[in-house]
Design a protein around this motif. Structure first.
Motif, PDB file in Angstrom:
ATOM      1  N   LEU A 177       0.839  -1.203   0.000  1.00 29.38           N
ATOM      2  CA  LEU A 177       0.000   0.000   0.000  1.00 29.38           C
ATOM      3  C   LEU A 177       0.867   1.245   0.000  1.00 29.38           C
ATOM      4  CD1 LEU A 177      -2.769  -0.924   2.562  1.00 29.38           C
ATOM      5  CD2 LEU A 177      -2.970  -0.772   0.100  1.00 29.38           C
ATOM      6  N   THR A 178       1.373   1.590  -1.128  1.00 29.76           N
ATOM      7  CA  THR A 178       2.174   2.803  -1.246  1.00 29.76           C
ATOM      8  C   THR A 178       1.329   3.866  -1.928  1.00 29.76           C
ATOM      9  OG1 THR A 178       3.070   2.047  -3.355  1.00 29.76           O
ATOM     10  CG2 THR A 178       4.363   1.573  -1.362  1.00 29.76           C
ATOM     11  N   LEU A 179       1.454   5.049  -1.440  1.00 29.33           N
ATOM     12  CA  LEU A 179       0.695   6.163  -1.975  1.00 29.33           C
ATOM     13  C   LEU A 179       1.588   6.914  -2.947  1.00 29.33           C
ATOM     14  CD1 LEU A 179      -1.916   7.800  -1.847  1.00 29.33           C
ATOM     15  CD2 LEU A 179      -0.879   9.124  -0.005  1.00 29.33           C
ATOM     16  N   ASP A 180       1.291   6.790  -4.209  1.00 31.85           N
ATOM     17  CA  ASP A 180       2.101   7.445  -5.230  1.00 31.85           C
ATOM     18  C   ASP A 180       1.350   8.669  -5.730  1.00 31.85           C
ATOM     19  OD1 ASP A 180       4.061   8.012  -7.038  1.00 31.85           O
ATOM     20  OD2 ASP A 180       3.374   6.560  -8.538  1.00 31.85           O
ATOM     21  N   ILE A 181       1.794   9.818  -5.296  1.00 34.18           N
ATOM     22  CA  ILE A 181       1.134  11.067  -5.697  1.00 34.18           C
ATOM     23  C   ILE A 181       2.071  11.948  -6.512  1.00 34.18           C
ATOM     24  CG2 ILE A 181      -0.471  11.096  -3.757  1.00 34.18           C
ATOM     25  CD1 ILE A 181       1.426  13.068  -2.388  1.00 34.18           C
ATOM     26  N   THR A 182       3.114  11.353  -7.065  1.00 30.52           N
ATOM     27  CA  THR A 182       4.093  12.139  -7.811  1.00 30.52           C
ATOM     28  C   THR A 182       3.482  12.777  -9.045  1.00 30.52           C
ATOM     29  OG1 THR A 182       4.804  10.122  -8.935  1.00 30.52           O
ATOM     30  CG2 THR A 182       6.089  10.830  -7.011  1.00 30.52           C
ATOM     31  N   ASN A 183       2.594  12.059  -9.729  1.00 34.62           N
ATOM     32  CA  ASN A 183       1.972  12.631 -10.927  1.00 34.62           C
ATOM     33  C   ASN A 183       1.096  13.830 -10.569  1.00 34.62           C
ATOM     34  OD1 ASN A 183       3.172  10.788 -12.618  1.00 34.62           O
ATOM     35  ND2 ASN A 183       1.468   9.330 -12.483  1.00 34.62           N
ATOM     36  N   GLN A 184       0.335  13.703  -9.474  1.00 38.43           N
ATOM     37  CA  GLN A 184      -0.530  14.817  -9.071  1.00 38.43           C
ATOM     38  C   GLN A 184       0.297  16.034  -8.661  1.00 38.43           C
ATOM     39  OE1 GLN A 184      -0.868  11.698  -7.918  1.00 38.43           O
ATOM     40  NE2 GLN A 184      -2.949  11.039  -8.350  1.00 38.43           N
ATOM     41  N   ILE A 185       1.404  15.794  -7.977  1.00 34.65           N
ATOM     42  CA  ILE A 185       2.256  16.916  -7.567  1.00 34.65           C
ATOM     43  C   ILE A 185       2.902  17.567  -8.781  1.00 34.65           C
ATOM     44  CG2 ILE A 185       4.375  17.507  -6.318  1.00 34.65           C
ATOM     45  CD1 ILE A 185       3.593  15.427  -4.249  1.00 34.65           C
ATOM     46  N   ALA A 186       3.371  16.765  -9.710  1.00 39.05           N
ATOM     47  CA  ALA A 186       3.985  17.310 -10.927  1.00 39.05           C
ATOM     48  C   ALA A 186       2.974  18.138 -11.718  1.00 39.05           C
ATOM     49  CB  ALA A 186       4.536  16.171 -11.785  1.00 39.05           C
ATOM     50  N   GLN A 187       1.731  17.673 -11.792  1.00 37.68           N
ATOM     51  CA  GLN A 187       0.701  18.440 -12.498  1.00 37.68           C
ATOM     52  C   GLN A 187       0.392  19.736 -11.756  1.00 37.68           C
ATOM     53  OE1 GLN A 187      -2.584  15.750 -12.886  1.00 37.68           O
ATOM     54  NE2 GLN A 187      -1.673  14.629 -14.608  1.00 37.68           N
ATOM     55  N   ALA A 188       0.322  19.690 -10.442  1.00 39.96           N
ATOM     56  CA  ALA A 188       0.038  20.905  -9.665  1.00 39.96           C
ATOM     57  C   ALA A 188       1.156  21.920  -9.810  1.00 39.96           C
ATOM     58  CB  ALA A 188      -0.160  20.545  -8.195  1.00 39.96           C
ATOM     59  N   ILE A 189       2.403  21.459  -9.843  1.00 36.49           N
ATOM     60  CA  ILE A 189       3.529  22.376 -10.023  1.00 36.49           C
ATOM     61  C   ILE A 189       3.517  22.969 -11.423  1.00 36.49           C
ATOM     62  CG2 ILE A 189       6.051  22.477 -10.193  1.00 36.49           C
ATOM     63  CD1 ILE A 189       6.154  20.501  -7.862  1.00 36.49           C
ATOM     64  N   ALA A 190       3.174  22.153 -12.413  1.00 35.05           N
ATOM     65  CA  ALA A 190       3.148  22.646 -13.793  1.00 35.05           C
ATOM     66  C   ALA A 190       2.063  23.692 -13.991  1.00 35.05           C
ATOM     67  CB  ALA A 190       2.938  21.483 -14.759  1.00 35.05           C
ATOM     68  N   THR A 191       0.936  23.529 -13.307  1.00 35.46           N
ATOM     69  CA  THR A 191      -0.152  24.492 -13.488  1.00 35.46           C
ATOM     70  C   THR A 191      -0.035  25.686 -12.553  1.00 35.46           C
ATOM     71  OG1 THR A 191      -1.542  23.286 -11.916  1.00 35.46           O
ATOM     72  CG2 THR A 191      -1.762  22.722 -14.258  1.00 35.46           C
ATOM     73  N   GLU A 192       0.880  25.632 -11.592  1.00 36.00           N
ATOM     74  CA  GLU A 192       1.034  26.723 -10.627  1.00 36.00           C
ATOM     75  C   GLU A 192       1.664  27.932 -11.304  1.00 36.00           C
ATOM     76  OE1 GLU A 192       0.737  28.389  -6.846  1.00 36.00           O
ATOM     77  OE2 GLU A 192       0.093  26.402  -7.448  1.00 36.00           O
ATOM     78  N   ASP A 193       1.092  29.085 -11.031  1.00 34.14           N
ATOM     79  CA  ASP A 193       1.644  30.330 -11.560  1.00 34.14           C
ATOM     80  C   ASP A 193       2.586  30.892 -10.503  1.00 34.14           C
ATOM     81  OD1 ASP A 193       2.186  32.572 -13.020  1.00 34.14           O
ATOM     82  OD2 ASP A 193       0.310  33.596 -12.508  1.00 34.14           O
ATOM     83  N   LEU A 194       3.883  30.608 -10.686  1.00 38.83           N
ATOM     84  CA  LEU A 194       4.851  30.989  -9.671  1.00 38.83           C
ATOM     85  C   LEU A 194       5.193  32.476  -9.713  1.00 38.83           C
ATOM     86  CD1 LEU A 194       7.280  27.948  -9.983  1.00 38.83           C
ATOM     87  CD2 LEU A 194       5.477  28.327  -8.311  1.00 38.83           C
TER      88      LEU A 194
END
Length: 186
Positions: free
Chosen positions: A55-72
Motif C-alpha cells: 500500500l504505497t501512496l504514489d502522488i508524484t503525478n498529481q504533484i507534478a501536475q500541480a507544479i506545472a499548473t502553478e503560476d509561480l
C-alpha cells in the motif's frame, strides 16, 4: 461505457473473461490501469494476502501536475511601477541617518542610566547594611579566611577587627568540636 470496462476488468481478474482487446485498452489507458491496480489491492486484501508494503501512496503525478499548473510568478496588483518610482531626496536620506544615529545613542544612554542606577542602588544598600547590620548581606568569604583589600591598601578599623575576632572565635569552636568528635569516636 466506463462501467462496462470496469466489469470487464473485474471478469478478467477473476479469469472469466479472456478478450485480448481489453488487455490492449488497459495498456494504453491510464485510468483503466489505476482501476486494475485498485482491483488487485482489493482482491489481495479480501484474501488476506496484502502486505503493508504493497500500500504505497504514489502522488508524484498529481504533484507534478500541480507544479506545472502553478503560476509561480504572478503579478500583484499593488506593486509599484519601476519606471514611475522616483529615487528618494538627499534630505530624506540624511533624516533617515539622523534618526538611526539618535536611536543608537538613546539605546546606549538607556543602558548607561540602568547601569548607573544599579551601581547607586548597590552602594546605597551597602551603606544601609553597614549602619544597621554587622554581617554583610552576601558573604562570599569563607569563615576563617582573611582577605586583603585590592591594591594592597590595608585598612583596619574597629568593624573589621571585630569581625576578625568573631571569625577566629568561630574557627576555634569548630576546631574544638572536631577534636572532641574524634576523641569520643574511639
Amino acid at each position: 461505457m466506463q462501467i462496462e470496462r470496469k466489469e470487464q476488468l473485474s471478469l478478467l481478474m477473476d479469469g472469466e473473461f479472456t478478450n485480448e482487446h481489453i488487455i490492449d485498452e488497459i495498456s494504453h489507458d491510464e485510468s483503466l490501469q489505476s482501476y486494475w491496480h485498485r482491483y488487485h489491492i482489493v482482491r489481495d486484501t479480501m484474501r488476506g494476502h496484502l502486505h503493508s508494503s504493497a500500500l504505497t501512496l504514489d502522488i508524484t503525478n498529481q504533484i507534478a501536475q500541480a507544479i506545472a499548473t502553478e503560476d509561480l510568478y504572478n503579478q500583484l496588483a499593488d506593486q509599484p511601477d519601476i519606471n514611475a518610482t522616483t529615487p528618494p531626496k538627499a534630505e530624506n536620506l540624511i533624516w533617515i541617518h539622523v534618526k538611526d544615529f539618535f536611536a543608537k545613542v538613546s539605546q546606549v544612554g538607556l543602558a548607561a542610566c540602568v547601569t548607573l542606577g544599579i551601581i547607586a542602588g548597590v552602594q546605597y544598600h551597602q551603606g544601609q547594611t553597614d549602619n544597621t547590620s554587622t554581617s554583610p548581606t552576601l558573604n562570599t568569604v569563607p569563615i576563617g579566611v582573611n582577605v586583603a583589600p585590592v591594591g594592597g591598601i590595608h585598612q583596619q578599623n574597629d568593624q573589621q577587627l571585630l569581625e576578625k575576632r568573631q571569625y577566629d572565635k568561630i574557627r576555634l569552636l569548630v576546631q574544638d568540636y572536631e577534636l572532641q568528635k574524634r576523641l569520643n569516636a574511639h
